[in-house]
Scaffold this motif. Structure first.
Motif, short mmCIF file in Angstrom:
data_model
loop_
_atom_site.label_atom_id
_atom_site.label_comp_id
_atom_site.label_asym_id
_atom_site.label_seq_id
_atom_site.Cartn_x
_atom_site.Cartn_y
_atom_site.Cartn_z
N TYR A 172 0.85 -1.18 0.00
CA TYR A 172 0.00 0.00 0.00
C TYR A 172 0.89 1.24 0.00
O TYR A 172 1.65 1.47 0.95
N VAL A 173 0.80 2.03 -1.07
CA VAL A 173 1.62 3.22 -1.24
C VAL A 173 0.71 4.38 -1.60
O VAL A 173 -0.07 4.29 -2.55
N PRO A 174 0.75 5.49 -0.88
CA PRO A 174 -0.07 6.65 -1.25
C PRO A 174 0.43 7.28 -2.55
O PRO A 174 1.62 7.17 -2.90
N GLU A 175 -0.46 7.94 -3.25
CA GLU A 175 -0.11 8.51 -4.55
C GLU A 175 0.98 9.57 -4.44
O GLU A 175 1.84 9.68 -5.33
N GLU A 176 0.97 10.35 -3.36
CA GLU A 176 1.96 11.42 -3.24
C GLU A 176 3.37 10.88 -3.04
O GLU A 176 4.35 11.62 -3.20
N ALA A 177 3.52 9.59 -2.72
CA ALA A 177 4.85 9.00 -2.57
C ALA A 177 5.39 8.42 -3.86
O ALA A 177 6.51 7.92 -3.89
N ILE A 178 4.61 8.47 -4.94
CA ILE A 178 5.00 7.88 -6.24
C ILE A 178 5.44 9.00 -7.18
O ILE A 178 4.73 9.99 -7.35
N THR A 179 6.60 8.84 -7.77
CA THR A 179 7.12 9.79 -8.75
C THR A 179 7.31 9.07 -10.08
O THR A 179 8.07 8.10 -10.16
N LEU A 180 6.61 9.55 -11.11
CA LEU A 180 6.66 8.94 -12.44
C LEU A 180 7.82 9.49 -13.25
O LEU A 180 8.35 10.57 -12.94
N PRO A 181 8.22 8.79 -14.31
CA PRO A 181 9.23 9.36 -15.21
C PRO A 181 8.74 10.65 -15.84
O PRO A 181 7.54 10.90 -15.96
N GLU A 182 9.69 11.48 -16.22
CA GLU A 182 9.33 12.78 -16.81
C GLU A 182 8.63 12.62 -18.14
O GLU A 182 7.73 13.39 -18.48
N THR A 183 9.00 11.62 -18.92
CA THR A 183 8.38 11.38 -20.22
C THR A 183 7.04 10.68 -20.03
O THR A 183 7.00 9.61 -19.40
N PRO A 184 5.94 11.21 -20.54
CA PRO A 184 4.65 10.54 -20.39
C PRO A 184 4.63 9.19 -21.10
O PRO A 184 5.27 9.01 -22.14
N ILE A 185 3.88 8.26 -20.57
CA ILE A 185 3.74 6.93 -21.15
C ILE A 185 2.28 6.75 -21.52
O ILE A 185 1.41 6.71 -20.66
N ALA A 186 2.01 6.69 -22.84
CA ALA A 186 0.64 6.61 -23.34
C ALA A 186 0.46 5.33 -24.14
O ALA A 186 1.42 4.70 -24.59
#
Length: 252
Positions: A172-186
């Motif tokens: 269980y990880v809150p959203e504010e603790a998650i950092t995505l890559p700078e490049t969007p993934i679509a």
């Protein structure tokens, strides 16, 4: 006579090859007679004990008795146990083998508590926010997270996708603790199937774990689903962004 004595002692060696360790053991067995003998009057000769009087029942065996926990003071940070100066209570064999013998702790005394108590400024400089934070980092960095995305509708990976995938994996990880890559993934994009990218998970606003993620397309139509790959996390995967290292995560 001397010749007979020399022959008798010729087979005895003062330095025997077989070494026997005679060490005292602290074992106590508390017994109780199953049939106690009859009492006798004063100045009367005790009666003879019979065979039934030598039958005993075991009341207590100290060799299998659970020993109380041992309290020690940590002299440095120990993963999963505590920080410097913490007083912890552990099982005796754990305290001896993992803490006292390596020099990571000392016996609890008022002097030891005062000596190893961390000051407030020292706690602020510590690299660990809690005793279990580094263990959590290690667990997150060991897994390969499968991020299941829709094969029929467009999408862009957001933090809640990673949160849902982690919840399925038991974290269980809150959203504010998650950092995505700078490049969007679509997507959907089958060229990204089973390709790997990395996210950063921040624990207690201090420790950071590098989480490996792989995209897997899923369709609600059974005929449109991709074939299942057995133990896909053990196979090599191409990086999503064309190199062996993922781009630096963006700070939000």
């Amino acid at each position: 006579m001397l010749s007979s004595l020399s022959k008798a002692f010729s087979g005895i060696s003062l330095c025997s090859a077989a070494r026997v360790l005679n060490q005292q053991t602290r074992n106590t067995f508390v017994l109780k007679r199953r049939n106690p003998p009859n009492l006798y009057k004063k100045n009367q000769k005790p009666g003879k004990l019979l065979g039934r009087h030598y039958v005993y029942d075991l009341v207590e065996d100290t060799t299998v008795k659970k020993k109380p926990n041992l309290e020690v003071v940590l002299t440095s940070f120990v993963e999963g146990i505590g920080s410097k100066g913490d007083v912890v209570s552990l099982k005796p064999h754990v305290a001896y083998n993992k803490l006292l013998l390596p020099g990571l702790a000392v016996y609890k005394t008022p002097e030891a508590v005062a000596k190893y108590a961390s000051a407030q400024e020292d706690r602020e400089k510590e690299l660990h926010s809690s005793a279990y934070a580094q263990r959590t980092v290690n667990k997150l960095q060991e897994i390969v997270l499968a991020v299941v995305m829709n094969k029929d509708h467009p999408w862009v990976i957001e933090r809640w996708h990673i949160k849902a995938s982690l919840r399925k994996a038991g974290f269980y990880v809150p959203e504010e603790a998650i950092t995505l890559p700078e490049t969007p993934i679509a997507g959907p994009d089958l060229m990204k199937q089973n390709k790997e990218f990395c996210c950063t998970i921040t624990i207690n606003n201090l420790e950071k774990a590098r989480l490996r993620c792989r995209i897997h397309h899923w369709s609600t139509e059974p005929s449109e689903r991709l074939p299942y790959v057995f133990e896909h996390w053990k196979m090599q995967a191409e990086p999503l962004f064309g190199d062996s290292t993922a781009p630096e995560p963006k700070k939000e």
